[in-house]
Design an enzyme around this catalytic site. Structure first.
Site, PDB file in Angstrom:
ATOM      1  N   ASP A  28     -42.045  30.427 123.971  1.00 29.62           N
ATOM      2  CA  ASP A  28     -40.763  30.342 123.282  1.00 29.62           C
ATOM      3  C   ASP A  28     -39.646  30.643 124.281  1.00 29.62           C
ATOM      4  O   ASP A  28     -39.758  31.558 125.101  1.00 29.62           O
ATOM      5  CB  ASP A  28     -40.715  31.324 122.110  1.00 29.62           C
ATOM      6  CG  ASP A  28     -39.610  31.002 121.135  1.00 29.62           C
ATOM      7  OD1 ASP A  28     -39.908  30.594 119.998  1.00 29.62           O
ATOM      8  OD2 ASP A  28     -38.418  31.163 121.510  1.00 29.62           O
ATOM      9  N   ASN A  87     -42.363  29.526 109.969  1.00 28.86           N
ATOM     10  CA  ASN A  87     -41.129  29.571 109.204  1.00 28.86           C
ATOM     11  C   ASN A  87     -40.914  28.214 108.520  1.00 28.86           C
ATOM     12  O   ASN A  87     -41.054  27.172 109.153  1.00 28.86           O
ATOM     13  CB  ASN A  87     -39.944  29.886 110.123  1.00 28.86           C
ATOM     14  CG  ASN A  87     -40.050  31.277 110.743  1.00 28.86           C
ATOM     15  OD1 ASN A  87     -40.579  32.191 110.126  1.00 28.86           O
ATOM     16  ND2 ASN A  87     -39.560  31.430 111.968  1.00 28.86           N
ATOM     17  N   VAL A  96     -35.961  24.570 113.850  1.00 35.48           N
ATOM     18  CA  VAL A  96     -36.375  23.305 114.469  1.00 35.48           C
ATOM     19  C   VAL A  96     -37.270  22.565 113.462  1.00 35.48           C
ATOM     20  O   VAL A  96     -38.340  23.074 113.095  1.00 35.48           O
ATOM     21  CB  VAL A  96     -37.147  23.540 115.789  1.00 35.48           C
ATOM     22  CG1 VAL A  96     -37.613  22.212 116.376  1.00 35.48           C
ATOM     23  CG2 VAL A  96     -36.280  24.289 116.798  1.00 35.48           C
ATOM     24  N   HIS A 100     -44.194  24.222 113.697  1.00 31.98           N
ATOM     25  CA  HIS A 100     -44.636  25.003 114.850  1.00 31.98           C
ATOM     26  C   HIS A 100     -45.151  26.348 114.363  1.00 31.98           C
ATOM     27  O   HIS A 100     -44.608  26.947 113.440  1.00 31.98           O
ATOM     28  CB  HIS A 100     -43.506  25.197 115.865  1.00 31.98           C
ATOM     29  CG  HIS A 100     -42.208  25.612 115.259  1.00 31.98           C
ATOM     30  ND1 HIS A 100     -41.387  24.732 114.602  1.00 31.98           N
ATOM     31  CD2 HIS A 100     -41.596  26.818 115.198  1.00 31.98           C
ATOM     32  CE1 HIS A 100     -40.319  25.382 114.148  1.00 31.98           C
ATOM     33  NE2 HIS A 100     -40.429  26.644 114.495  1.00 31.98           N
ATOM     34  N   HIS A 102     -45.644  30.115 115.402  1.00 30.25           N
ATOM     35  CA  HIS A 102     -45.282  31.176 116.363  1.00 30.25           C
ATOM     36  C   HIS A 102     -46.483  32.097 116.546  1.00 30.25           C
ATOM     37  O   HIS A 102     -47.134  32.481 115.566  1.00 30.25           O
ATOM     38  CB  HIS A 102     -44.148  32.054 115.816  1.00 30.25           C
ATOM     39  CG  HIS A 102     -42.824  31.395 115.671  1.00 30.25           C
ATOM     40  ND1 HIS A 102     -41.816  31.542 116.592  1.00 30.25           N
ATOM     41  CD2 HIS A 102     -42.317  30.604 114.695  1.00 30.25           C
ATOM     42  CE1 HIS A 102     -40.743  30.880 116.183  1.00 30.25           C
ATOM     43  NE2 HIS A 102     -41.020  30.300 115.028  1.00 30.25           N
TER      44      HIS A 102
HETATM   45  P1  AMP Z   1     -37.982  28.462 114.085  1.00 29.19           P
HETATM   46  O1  AMP Z   1     -36.753  29.312 113.968  1.00 29.19           O
HETATM   47  O2  AMP Z   1     -39.165  29.019 113.350  1.00 29.19           O
HETATM   48  O3  AMP Z   1     -37.688  27.020 113.717  1.00 29.19           O
HETATM   49  O4  AMP Z   1     -38.428  28.516 115.589  1.00 29.19           O
HETATM   50  C1  AMP Z   1     -37.907  27.698 116.575  1.00 29.19           C
HETATM   51  C2  AMP Z   1     -38.206  28.363 117.871  1.00 29.19           C
HETATM   52  O5  AMP Z   1     -38.071  27.417 118.906  1.00 29.19           O
HETATM   53  C3  AMP Z   1     -37.289  29.534 118.203  1.00 29.19           C
HETATM   54  O6  AMP Z   1     -38.061  30.718 118.356  1.00 29.19           O
HETATM   55  C4  AMP Z   1     -36.627  29.100 119.493  1.00 29.19           C
HETATM   56  O7  AMP Z   1     -36.406  30.175 120.389  1.00 29.19           O
HETATM   57  C5  AMP Z   1     -37.612  28.091 120.044  1.00 29.19           C
HETATM   58  N1  AMP Z   1     -37.053  27.091 120.937  1.00 29.19           N
HETATM   59  C6  AMP Z   1     -35.934  26.361 120.761  1.00 29.19           C
HETATM   60  N2  AMP Z   1     -35.756  25.526 121.793  1.00 29.19           N
HETATM   61  C7  AMP Z   1     -36.794  25.729 122.638  1.00 29.19           C
HETATM   62  C8  AMP Z   1     -37.174  25.169 123.894  1.00 29.19           C
HETATM   63  N3  AMP Z   1     -36.436  24.213 124.499  1.00 29.19           N
HETATM   64  N4  AMP Z   1     -38.299  25.622 124.483  1.00 29.19           N
HETATM   65  C9  AMP Z   1     -39.044  26.594 123.897  1.00 29.19           C
HETATM   66  N5  AMP Z   1     -38.745  27.144 122.701  1.00 29.19           N
HETATM   67  C10 AMP Z   1     -37.627  26.728 122.094  1.00 29.19           C
END
Ligand code: AMP
Length: 114
Positions: A28, A87, A96, A100, A102
């Protein structure tokens, strides 16, 4: 193309820990624990509530991969451990719209989450 599809396509750099035909795992960009990585299906399923029964094997694959990469990252120990989080939607903290998983570990994690 989603942000995470761009990582799969190497259009955006990432610290990749694992890749196979079904998924990719990478650190992340904003880690919330000493170990924090994401396991992402290559198929752009938007979120778990949008997954279909045809995605059943993919969903299982994500969890198996989460465990294997967590072990490789050193957090699957007798006195350690890790947390797996998905999430879903605004109240769930999703930012996003590409499914995914975590995986967080390397420190004691509080429960319940905020
Ligand atoms: P969520 O809030 O559950 O949608 O998680 C999205 C996650 O993607 C967050 O923890 C961000 O820090 C992570 N994230 C966003 N952009 C990137 C990236 N370019 N590379 C790695 N992680 C990312």
């Amino acid at each position: 193309m989603t942000l995470f599809e761009k990582i799969v396509a190497r259009e955006i750099p990432a610290d990749i820990l694992h890749e196979d035909d079904v998924c990719i795992a990478f650190r992340d960009i904003s880690p919330q624990a000493p170990v924090h990585f994401l396991v992402v299906p290559k198929k752009p399923i938007p979120r778990v509530a949008e997954a279909e029964f045809v995605d059943q094997a993919t969903l299982g694959h994500l969890l198996l991969t989460a465990g294997k990469v967590a072990t490789a990252e050193g957090v699957n120990t007798a006195d350690g451990g890790f947390r797996v989080v998905i999430n879903n939607g605004a109240d769930g903290g999703e930012t996003v719209p590409h499914l995914h998983v975590h995986v967080l570990g390397g420190r004691p994690l509080k429960w319940p989450p905020g």
